[in-house]
Write a protein that holds these residues in place. Structure first.
Motif, mmCIF file in Angstrom:
data_model
loop_
_atom_site.group_PDB
_atom_site.id
_atom_site.type_symbol
_atom_site.label_atom_id
_atom_site.label_comp_id
_atom_site.label_asym_id
_atom_site.label_seq_id
_atom_site.Cartn_x
_atom_site.Cartn_y
_atom_site.Cartn_z
ATOM 1 N N ASP A 14 95.181 27.405 5.353
ATOM 2 C CA ASP A 14 94.870 28.552 4.496
ATOM 3 C C ASP A 14 93.929 28.176 3.362
ATOM 4 O O ASP A 14 94.157 28.529 2.198
ATOM 5 C CB ASP A 14 96.154 29.166 3.913
ATOM 6 C CG ASP A 14 97.115 29.641 4.977
ATOM 7 O OD1 ASP A 14 96.643 30.092 6.039
ATOM 8 O OD2 ASP A 14 98.339 29.548 4.753
ATOM 9 N N ALA A 15 92.860 27.437 3.694
ATOM 10 C CA ALA A 15 91.949 26.950 2.670
ATOM 11 C C ALA A 15 90.518 26.965 3.208
ATOM 12 O O ALA A 15 90.305 26.954 4.422
ATOM 13 C CB ALA A 15 92.345 25.531 2.271
ATOM 14 N N PRO A 16 89.538 26.934 2.294
ATOM 15 C CA PRO A 16 88.145 26.834 2.742
ATOM 16 C C PRO A 16 87.898 25.474 3.399
ATOM 17 O O PRO A 16 88.720 24.564 3.281
ATOM 18 C CB PRO A 16 87.351 26.976 1.444
ATOM 19 C CG PRO A 16 88.294 26.577 0.357
ATOM 20 C CD PRO A 16 89.667 26.953 0.842
ATOM 21 N N ALA A 17 86.774 25.347 4.091
ATOM 22 C CA ALA A 17 86.423 24.080 4.749
ATOM 23 C C ALA A 17 86.440 22.950 3.723
ATOM 24 O O ALA A 17 85.884 23.077 2.628
ATOM 25 C CB ALA A 17 85.049 24.188 5.397
ATOM 26 N N GLN A 18 87.119 21.857 4.072
ATOM 27 C CA GLN A 18 87.254 20.707 3.180
ATOM 28 C C GLN A 18 87.794 19.531 3.981
ATOM 29 O O GLN A 18 88.246 19.700 5.113
ATOM 30 C CB GLN A 18 88.168 21.051 2.007
ATOM 31 C CG GLN A 18 89.570 21.491 2.406
ATOM 32 C CD GLN A 18 90.362 21.983 1.207
ATOM 33 O OE1 GLN A 18 90.729 21.197 0.351
ATOM 34 N NE2 GLN A 18 90.606 23.285 1.154
ATOM 35 N N PRO A 19 87.778 18.341 3.396
ATOM 36 C CA PRO A 19 88.293 17.167 4.120
ATOM 37 C C PRO A 19 89.783 17.301 4.436
ATOM 38 O O PRO A 19 90.510 18.038 3.764
ATOM 39 C CB PRO A 19 88.068 16.010 3.130
ATOM 40 C CG PRO A 19 87.082 16.510 2.129
ATOM 41 C CD PRO A 19 87.244 17.998 2.073
ATOM 42 N N ASP A 20 90.221 16.551 5.459
ATOM 43 C CA ASP A 20 91.645 16.487 5.773
ATOM 44 C C ASP A 20 92.422 15.901 4.601
ATOM 45 O O ASP A 20 91.874 15.147 3.790
ATOM 46 C CB ASP A 20 91.888 15.621 7.007
ATOM 47 C CG ASP A 20 91.499 16.316 8.298
ATOM 48 O OD1 ASP A 20 91.175 17.517 8.259
ATOM 49 O OD2 ASP A 20 91.525 15.653 9.349
ATOM 50 N N PHE A 21 93.692 16.216 4.557
ATOM 51 C CA PHE A 21 94.596 15.703 3.532
ATOM 52 C C PHE A 21 95.368 14.506 4.045
ATOM 53 O O PHE A 21 95.616 14.373 5.245
ATOM 54 C CB PHE A 21 95.644 16.767 3.154
ATOM 55 C CG PHE A 21 95.171 17.780 2.173
ATOM 56 C CD1 PHE A 21 95.389 17.607 0.818
ATOM 57 C CD2 PHE A 21 94.500 18.910 2.604
ATOM 58 C CE1 PHE A 21 94.959 18.557 -0.100
ATOM 59 C CE2 PHE A 21 94.066 19.859 1.703
ATOM 60 C CZ PHE A 21 94.295 19.686 0.351
ATOM 61 N N LEU A 69 103.532 15.831 -1.724
ATOM 62 C CA LEU A 69 102.310 15.349 -2.359
ATOM 63 C C LEU A 69 101.184 15.337 -1.333
ATOM 64 O O LEU A 69 101.391 14.972 -0.174
ATOM 65 C CB LEU A 69 102.481 13.932 -2.895
ATOM 66 C CG LEU A 69 103.270 13.755 -4.192
ATOM 67 C CD1 LEU A 69 104.741 14.020 -3.992
ATOM 68 C CD2 LEU A 69 103.051 12.360 -4.748
ATOM 69 N N GLY A 70 99.998 15.717 -1.790
ATOM 70 C CA GLY A 70 98.825 15.701 -0.926
ATOM 71 C C GLY A 70 97.594 15.310 -1.708
ATOM 72 O O GLY A 70 97.535 15.472 -2.924
ATOM 73 N N SER A 71 96.598 14.806 -0.986
ATOM 74 C CA SER A 71 95.331 14.424 -1.596
ATOM 75 C C SER A 71 94.245 14.484 -0.538
ATOM 76 O O SER A 71 94.455 14.043 0.597
ATOM 77 C CB SER A 71 95.420 13.001 -2.164
ATOM 78 O OG SER A 71 94.143 12.572 -2.614
#
Length: 181
Positions: free
Chosen positions: A64-71, A25-27
Motif C-alpha cells: 500500500d505504498a508508492p514505488a520504493q525499495p524493498d524493506f 520495525l522496518g527500513s
C-alpha cells in the motif's frame, strides 16, 4: 495473585503489570540492517522496556505504498509496564533520531517502528490505534512474529490463523542477516 508479573517502578508511582509488547520495525533507506539493529538497541535502552526476543530478518515488498525499495523487517517482543501512549511516544522518538519524517503517503523511510500490541490493551484515539489496525493483514508483521512466538494471539485471534490467509509471495527470510537483542 501471582506477583511475578508485577514490577514496582518508583518513577511510575506504584505497581504496574508487565504487558507483552510487540513492535514491528522496518527500513528501506540507508543501511537497513544497521538501522534495524540501532532501533532494537534503542528500544533495549528505553527505561522500563525489556527485550525478550527479536525475529529473523525478512525482505519484503512495500505494501500500500508508492514505488520504493524493498524493506527489511523484523518483529521485537518486549515486556513493559509502560502505558501504550508512552511506548508509542518513545518509539516515535527513536524513529525521529534516525531521520524518520512523517509521510502520509507511506514513502521510503530509514526506520519505522510500529506498536502492534500491548498486552490486551486497546485504543482507538487520534494518537494511537491498538492493536495496530493493519497488523492482521501484513505478512511482514505476522510471519516474523510467529518465528519468535508461535502461539501468539492478537486479542482473541491466533496469529497463525491470520497468517494462513495472507499472500506470502512478497516476503523472504534473510538468514544471513542477524539482529541481536
Amino acid at each position: 495473585m501471582n506477583n511475578s508479573y508485577l514490577v514496582d517502578w518508583d518513577t511510575l508511582g506504584g505497581t504496574h503489570p508487565l504487558n507483552d509488547v510487540v513492535f514491528s520495525l522496518g527500513s528501506n533507506l540507508g543501511d537497513s540492517a544497521e538501522l534495524l539493529q540501532a532501533g532494537v538497541d534503542r528500544l533495549a535502552e528505553t527505561p522500563n522496556v525489556t527485550i525478550v526476543a527479536v525475529s529473523p530478518v525478512y525482505q519484503t515488498t512495500p505494501v500500500d505504498a508508492p514505488a520504493q525499495p524493498d524493506f527489511l523487517n523484523i518483529v521485537v517482543l518486549a515486556r513493559s509496564p509502560l502505558e501504550p501512549l508512552t511506548l508509542l511516544e518513545r518509539s516515535q522518538a527513536i524513529e525521529r533520531a534516525y531521520g524518520r519524517v512523517p509521510d502520509p503517503n507511506h514513502g521510503p523511510r530509514p526506520l519505522d517502528i510500529d506498536l502492534v500490541k500491548v498486552g490486551r490493551r486497546t485504543s482507538d484515539t487520534v494518537q494511537l490505534h491498538l492493536p495496530h489496525p493493519r497488523a492482521r493483514h501484513r505478512a511482514f508483521v505476522l510471519i516474523p512474529w510467529l518465528d519468535i512466538e508461535p502461539d501468539a494471539t492478537l486479542l482473541d485471534e491466533d496469529v497463525a490463523d491470520l497468517a494462513r490467509g495472507l499472500d506470502l509471495s512478497g516476503i523472504t527470510q534473510l538468514p544471513d542477516i542477524k539482529i541481536m537483542a
